[in-house]
Design an enzyme around this catalytic site. Structure first.
Site, PDB file in Angstrom:
ATOM      1  N   SER A  28       0.859  -1.186   0.000  1.00 34.54           N
ATOM      2  CA  SER A  28       0.000   0.000   0.000  1.00 34.54           C
ATOM      3  C   SER A  28       0.892   1.232   0.000  1.00 34.54           C
ATOM      4  O   SER A  28       2.064   1.174  -0.389  1.00 34.54           O
ATOM      5  CB  SER A  28      -0.947  -0.011   1.208  1.00 34.54           C
ATOM      6  OG  SER A  28      -1.955   0.978   1.068  1.00 34.54           O
ATOM      7  N   ASN A  29       0.367   2.356   0.427  1.00 34.43           N
ATOM      8  CA  ASN A  29       1.145   3.590   0.529  1.00 34.43           C
ATOM      9  C   ASN A  29       0.596   4.426   1.677  1.00 34.43           C
ATOM     10  O   ASN A  29      -0.382   4.043   2.322  1.00 34.43           O
ATOM     11  CB  ASN A  29       1.116   4.358  -0.802  1.00 34.43           C
ATOM     12  CG  ASN A  29      -0.299   4.697  -1.240  1.00 34.43           C
ATOM     13  OD1 ASN A  29      -0.979   5.522  -0.615  1.00 34.43           O
ATOM     14  ND2 ASN A  29      -0.763   4.070  -2.317  1.00 34.43           N
ATOM     15  N   GLY A  30       1.220   5.569   1.906  1.00 35.95           N
ATOM     16  CA  GLY A  30       0.871   6.385   3.068  1.00 35.95           C
ATOM     17  C   GLY A  30      -0.249   7.381   2.858  1.00 35.95           C
ATOM     18  O   GLY A  30      -0.409   8.305   3.664  1.00 35.95           O
ATOM     19  N   SER A  31      -1.030   7.236   1.789  1.00 39.86           N
ATOM     20  CA  SER A  31      -2.117   8.188   1.548  1.00 39.86           C
ATOM     21  C   SER A  31      -3.099   8.205   2.714  1.00 39.86           C
ATOM     22  O   SER A  31      -3.598   7.162   3.138  1.00 39.86           O
ATOM     23  CB  SER A  31      -2.858   7.824   0.259  1.00 39.86           C
ATOM     24  OG  SER A  31      -3.999   8.645   0.096  1.00 39.86           O
ATOM     25  N   ALA A  95      -4.753   7.267  -4.382  1.00 41.45           N
ATOM     26  CA  ALA A  95      -3.383   6.808  -4.641  1.00 41.45           C
ATOM     27  C   ALA A  95      -3.405   5.287  -4.704  1.00 41.45           C
ATOM     28  O   ALA A  95      -3.138   4.601  -3.719  1.00 41.45           O
ATOM     29  CB  ALA A  95      -2.445   7.303  -3.545  1.00 41.45           C
TER      30      ALA A  95
END
Length: 214
Positions: A28-31, A95
């Site tokens: 995943s990502n930090g959005s 994102a």
């Protein structure tokens, strides 16, 4: 008596997506979803109808919107393509994960005492799918770019058939503030805003109101 126009109905995507390696771990990502949720709130305050499709975030959906929770990129794509035909446009801030494992492992991966290789493939492109089915609808994408930002944003705008692209940079991920440049299909910059994401959202919706409301 003059006929009253219907309010704009807009689809908004927000937050990250997740792609699972096994039943426990995921990519995943930090959005944080703050930009998308702020835009949803600003659109509601402007009198628009909002359909919010969101990945997993620690935010509550703005009261008054139609909310759809998703987790994976495929789920977001399916939800958006189902909901988009009933909307006048889309603002795609999500994102999404660009890659996923070829195979999801059932259960939990165990340590093997050495390096592990995981083969990845691209996920389906949510924004491109919406851009190519838009017909008379409008599409506003977001581009988070680190290298050659403006050039890459313009390529994304044209490749994904957007009407406008909002360029920002990786410092926006998880932050309370942002700095964005709004670029139209001709390549011209038509807006630049910096500050709290809530304020940028209001400015962006105000600009859109002047361009999409008949």
């Amino acid at each position: 008596m003059p006929k009253l126009s219907q309010p704009v109905r807009v689809l908004i995507t927000a937050g990250p997506t997740r792609e699972y390696l096994d039943d426990i771990r995921y990519l995943s990502n930090g959005s944080s979803g703050r930009m998308g949720y702020a835009i949803a709130q600003a659109a509601l305050q402007a009198g628009w109808e909002v359909v919010l499709v969101s990945g997993p975030v620690e935010l509550s959906a703005p009261p008054g919107c139609e909310f759809h929770q998703v987790i994976t990129t495929a789920q977001m794509k399916d939800a958006c393509e189902r909901l988009f035909p009933a909307c006048q446009g889309v603002i795609a801030t999500a994102a999404v994960c660009d890659y996923k494992p070829v195979q999801r492992i059932t259960g939990k991966m165990k340590k093997v005492g050495g390096p592990v290789s995981i083969q990845m493939i691209e996920t389906d492109d949510v924004l491109a799918g919406l851009g190519h089915m838009k017909e008379t609808r409008w599409v506003m994408g977001f581009a988070l770019e680190a290298q050659n930002p403006r050039e890459n944003a313009l390529q994304k705008l044209r490749r994904k058939n957007c009407d406008w692209i909002v360029l920002n940079n990786p410092t926006a991920i998880g932050a309370e503030e942002n700095s964005v440049e709004l670029i139209e299909s001709s390549g011209q910059t038509v807006g630049q805003w910096s500050g709290p994401k809530t304020l940028i959202a209001q400015q962006l919706i105000s600009w859109l109101k002047g361009h999409v409301e008949s």
